[in-house]
Write a protein that holds these residues in place. Structure first.
Motif, PDB file in Angstrom:
ATOM      1  N   GLN A 176     -16.371  -5.759   6.850  1.00  0.00           N
ATOM      2  CA  GLN A 176     -15.989  -4.648   7.703  1.00  0.00           C
ATOM      3  C   GLN A 176     -16.674  -4.734   9.063  1.00  0.00           C
ATOM      4  OE1 GLN A 176     -13.591  -2.175   6.951  1.00  0.00           O
ATOM      5  NE2 GLN A 176     -13.848  -1.992   9.169  1.00  0.00           N
ATOM      6  N   ALA A 177     -17.927  -5.196   9.079  1.00  0.00           N
ATOM      7  CA  ALA A 177     -18.649  -5.333  10.349  1.00  0.00           C
ATOM      8  C   ALA A 177     -17.994  -6.381  11.242  1.00  0.00           C
ATOM      9  CB  ALA A 177     -20.108  -5.697  10.075  1.00  0.00           C
ATOM     10  N   ILE A 178     -17.586  -7.495  10.645  1.00  0.00           N
ATOM     11  CA  ILE A 178     -16.919  -8.543  11.426  1.00  0.00           C
ATOM     12  C   ILE A 178     -15.623  -8.028  12.019  1.00  0.00           C
ATOM     13  CG2 ILE A 178     -15.751 -10.771  11.259  1.00  0.00           C
ATOM     14  CD1 ILE A 178     -17.844 -11.574   9.169  1.00  0.00           C
ATOM     15  N   VAL A 179     -14.841  -7.315  11.206  1.00  0.00           N
ATOM     16  CA  VAL A 179     -13.566  -6.782  11.690  1.00  0.00           C
ATOM     17  C   VAL A 179     -13.778  -5.726  12.771  1.00  0.00           C
ATOM     18  CG1 VAL A 179     -11.531  -5.462  10.994  1.00  0.00           C
ATOM     19  CG2 VAL A 179     -12.365  -7.307   9.535  1.00  0.00           C
ATOM     20  N   SER A 180     -14.812  -4.883  12.613  1.00  0.00           N
ATOM     21  CA  SER A 180     -15.006  -3.751  13.521  1.00  0.00           C
ATOM     22  C   SER A 180     -15.678  -4.133  14.830  1.00  0.00           C
ATOM     23  CB  SER A 180     -15.833  -2.664  12.818  1.00  0.00           C
ATOM     24  OG  SER A 180     -15.198  -2.207  11.646  1.00  0.00           O
ATOM     25  N   PHE A 181     -16.604  -5.086  14.790  1.00  0.00           N
ATOM     26  CA  PHE A 181     -17.455  -5.331  15.960  1.00  0.00           C
ATOM     27  C   PHE A 181     -17.262  -6.715  16.598  1.00  0.00           C
ATOM     28  CE2 PHE A 181     -19.878  -2.445  13.130  1.00  0.00           C
ATOM     29  CZ  PHE A 181     -19.804  -1.300  13.912  1.00  0.00           C
ATOM     30  N   SER A 182     -16.400  -7.535  16.048  1.00  0.00           N
ATOM     31  CA  SER A 182     -16.224  -8.873  16.611  1.00  0.00           C
ATOM     32  C   SER A 182     -15.250  -8.896  17.784  1.00  0.00           C
ATOM     33  CB  SER A 182     -15.736  -9.838  15.528  1.00  0.00           C
ATOM     34  OG  SER A 182     -14.457  -9.445  15.050  1.00  0.00           O
ATOM     35  N   VAL A 234      -9.902  -1.981   3.781  1.00  0.00           N
ATOM     36  CA  VAL A 234      -8.912  -0.912   3.578  1.00  0.00           C
ATOM     37  C   VAL A 234      -7.496  -1.464   3.706  1.00  0.00           C
ATOM     38  CG1 VAL A 234      -8.058   1.296   4.444  1.00  0.00           C
ATOM     39  CG2 VAL A 234     -10.526   0.855   4.352  1.00  0.00           C
ATOM     40  N   ASP A 235      -7.296  -2.340   4.671  1.00  0.00           N
ATOM     41  CA  ASP A 235      -5.965  -2.944   4.848  1.00  0.00           C
ATOM     42  C   ASP A 235      -5.549  -3.739   3.617  1.00  0.00           C
ATOM     43  OD1 ASP A 235      -5.655  -2.019   7.557  1.00  0.00           O
ATOM     44  OD2 ASP A 235      -7.077  -3.575   8.151  1.00  0.00           O
ATOM     45  N   VAL A 236      -6.488  -4.501   3.083  1.00  0.00           N
ATOM     46  CA  VAL A 236      -6.179  -5.296   1.892  1.00  0.00           C
ATOM     47  C   VAL A 236      -5.927  -4.391   0.687  1.00  0.00           C
ATOM     48  CG1 VAL A 236      -7.152  -6.952   0.245  1.00  0.00           C
ATOM     49  CG2 VAL A 236      -7.422  -7.327   2.708  1.00  0.00           C
ATOM     50  N   TRP A 237      -6.722  -3.323   0.565  1.00  0.00           N
ATOM     51  CA  TRP A 237      -6.515  -2.374  -0.540  1.00  0.00           C
ATOM     52  C   TRP A 237      -5.123  -1.743  -0.451  1.00  0.00           C
ATOM     53  CZ3 TRP A 237      -8.771  -0.932  -5.011  1.00  0.00           C
ATOM     54  CH2 TRP A 237      -8.354   0.267  -5.596  1.00  0.00           C
ATOM     55  N   LEU A 274      -2.384  -4.193  -1.470  1.00  0.00           N
ATOM     56  CA  LEU A 274      -2.276  -4.520  -2.890  1.00  0.00           C
ATOM     57  C   LEU A 274      -2.016  -3.319  -3.795  1.00  0.00           C
ATOM     58  CD1 LEU A 274      -5.119  -7.180  -3.377  1.00  0.00           C
ATOM     59  CD2 LEU A 274      -2.655  -7.573  -3.408  1.00  0.00           C
ATOM     60  N   PHE A 275      -2.486  -2.128  -3.382  1.00  0.00           N
ATOM     61  CA  PHE A 275      -2.464  -1.019  -4.334  1.00  0.00           C
ATOM     62  C   PHE A 275      -1.871   0.282  -3.791  1.00  0.00           C
ATOM     63  CE2 PHE A 275      -6.132  -3.703  -5.489  1.00  0.00           C
ATOM     64  CZ  PHE A 275      -5.738  -4.085  -6.761  1.00  0.00           C
ATOM     65  N   ALA A 276      -2.034   0.568  -2.506  1.00  0.00           N
ATOM     66  CA  ALA A 276      -1.649   1.885  -2.006  1.00  0.00           C
ATOM     67  C   ALA A 276      -0.326   1.899  -1.252  1.00  0.00           C
ATOM     68  CB  ALA A 276      -2.760   2.444  -1.101  1.00  0.00           C
ATOM     69  N   GLY A 277       0.133   0.764  -0.779  1.00  0.00           N
ATOM     70  CA  GLY A 277       1.360   0.725   0.000  1.00  0.00           C
ATOM     71  C   GLY A 277       2.613   0.871  -0.845  1.00  0.00           C
ATOM     72  N   THR A 327      -2.004 -10.144   7.075  1.00  0.00           N
ATOM     73  CA  THR A 327      -2.425  -9.310   5.948  1.00  0.00           C
ATOM     74  C   THR A 327      -2.455 -10.132   4.668  1.00  0.00           C
ATOM     75  OG1 THR A 327      -1.444  -7.357   6.998  1.00  0.00           O
ATOM     76  CG2 THR A 327      -1.984  -7.201   4.664  1.00  0.00           C
ATOM     77  N   GLN A 328      -1.420 -10.935   4.441  1.00  0.00           N
ATOM     78  CA  GLN A 328      -1.417 -11.821   3.279  1.00  0.00           C
ATOM     79  C   GLN A 328      -2.555 -12.838   3.353  1.00  0.00           C
ATOM     80  OE1 GLN A 328       1.192 -10.770   4.961  1.00  0.00           O
ATOM     81  NE2 GLN A 328       3.096 -10.744   3.756  1.00  0.00           N
ATOM     82  N   LEU A 329      -2.831 -13.331   4.559  1.00  0.00           N
ATOM     83  CA  LEU A 329      -3.901 -14.306   4.733  1.00  0.00           C
ATOM     84  C   LEU A 329      -5.251 -13.722   4.343  1.00  0.00           C
ATOM     85  CD1 LEU A 329      -4.964 -17.034   5.858  1.00  0.00           C
ATOM     86  CD2 LEU A 329      -5.040 -15.945   8.109  1.00  0.00           C
TER      87      LEU A 329
END
Length: 289
Positions: A50-56, A67-70, A73-76, A251-253
């Motif tokens: 999450q830190a890499i995604v948020s601050f990079s 959250v995107d991966v969750w 796979l499960f919530a969409g 997203t799949q990646l």
């Protein structure tokens, strides 16, 4: 009745009950410690991700967080379809990882035993093992694929074995070298040779090192499987990552990378839990990690 059986029968029942209780407590402690370590590792991975995604500063179109991966796979809405897409890829990579793990560990065990029995064999084979370790696998992969065939199980086995072999071999050799010299001398006094000493002393005492080799080999086997799928078979997670990247399916990646990372952590900790259980039952203290 043997002397050992007589001692067991005449032993204090209270002492036997206490011994069983102590072993049970030690087993529960080691399992709890292993599960705690696994939870900490999983939490650290999620935080770093999450830190890499948020601050990079990477574009949200490319970078996907937990959250995107969750949701994928499960919530969409199409989560079931997405899971159906990913399941065969993960299964194929697990199969390829198992092939590399089994062949790599068996090769390491055989080489370790041969090296312990004959220094000549070690002097002749070890340079080749070191050579395979130092040469980048990508550079020799075309030769491996040319010999074994593109997309074959043999190519997966060879690539996985090369990745797994050296760390597993080093760990097993270390365990065999730590055998009690006094016990080996007793074997020799009673007429036993190197093979007898190896079978009765060195191999049983190398149990912790064998489990350590298995733990190290789990992520190595997964890496070997991904390389084999990328370079040879084009299947599984390794092959899909290239396709997802080329088709901008980010997203799949990220989901594929997350799944294989999670599975690797789970397999590593499963081996660690089995190791702790076996060592406690054998009366050996597991290593503190």
């Amino acid at each position: 009745m043997t002397q050992t059986a007589g001692l067991v029968l005449t032993a204090d029942p209270a002492a036997q009950a206490q011994l069983k209780a102590d072993r049970r407590k030690a087993l529960l402690r080691t399992i709890g410690r292993s599960l705690g370590n696994a939870a900490i590792t999983f939490a650290v991975v999620l935080l770093l991700w999450q830190a890499i995604v948020s601050f990079s500063g990477i574009s949200p179109y490319i970078a996907k967080g937990p959250v995107d991966v969750w949701n994928f796979l499960f919530a969409g809405e199409d989560a079931a379809e997405h899971r159906a897409q990913m399941a065969p890829l993960v299964w194929q990579t697990l199969v390829d990882s198992s092939i590399g793990f089994v062949f790599g560990m068996l090769t390491a065990i055989v080489f370790a035993i041969l090296f312990s029995l004959s220094k000549s064999v070690e002097a002749g084979v070890m340079p080749l093992v070191l050579l395979l370790r130092t040469i980048p696998l990508v550079s020799i992969a075309p030769v491996i694929i040319l010999v074994t065939g593109r997309g074959t199980v043999a190519s997966v086995a060879v690539i996985g074995t090369i990745v797994v072999l050296f760390p597993a071999l080093a760990s097993i050799l270390f365990g065999l070298s730590r055998a009690s010299r006094q016990s080996i001398d007793v074997i020799h006094v009673f007429g036993g040779g190197r093979l007898t000493a190896l079978r009765k002393v060195s191999i049983p005492g190398a149990g912790p090192s064998l489990f350590a080799a298995a733990r190290v080999s789990v992520p190595g086997a997964v890496t070997g499987a991904l390389l084999a799928e990328w370079l040879s078979t084009g299947q599984g997670i390794g092959g899909a990552i290239l396709k997802f990247n080329a088709q901008a399916q980010f997203t799949q990646l990220w989901t594929a990378i997350a799944l294989i990372t999670l599975i690797t952590l789970l397999l590593y900790n499963i081996v660690q839990i089995v190791e702790n259980i076996v060592l406690v039952r054998m009366g050996m203290a597991p290593s503190q990690r």
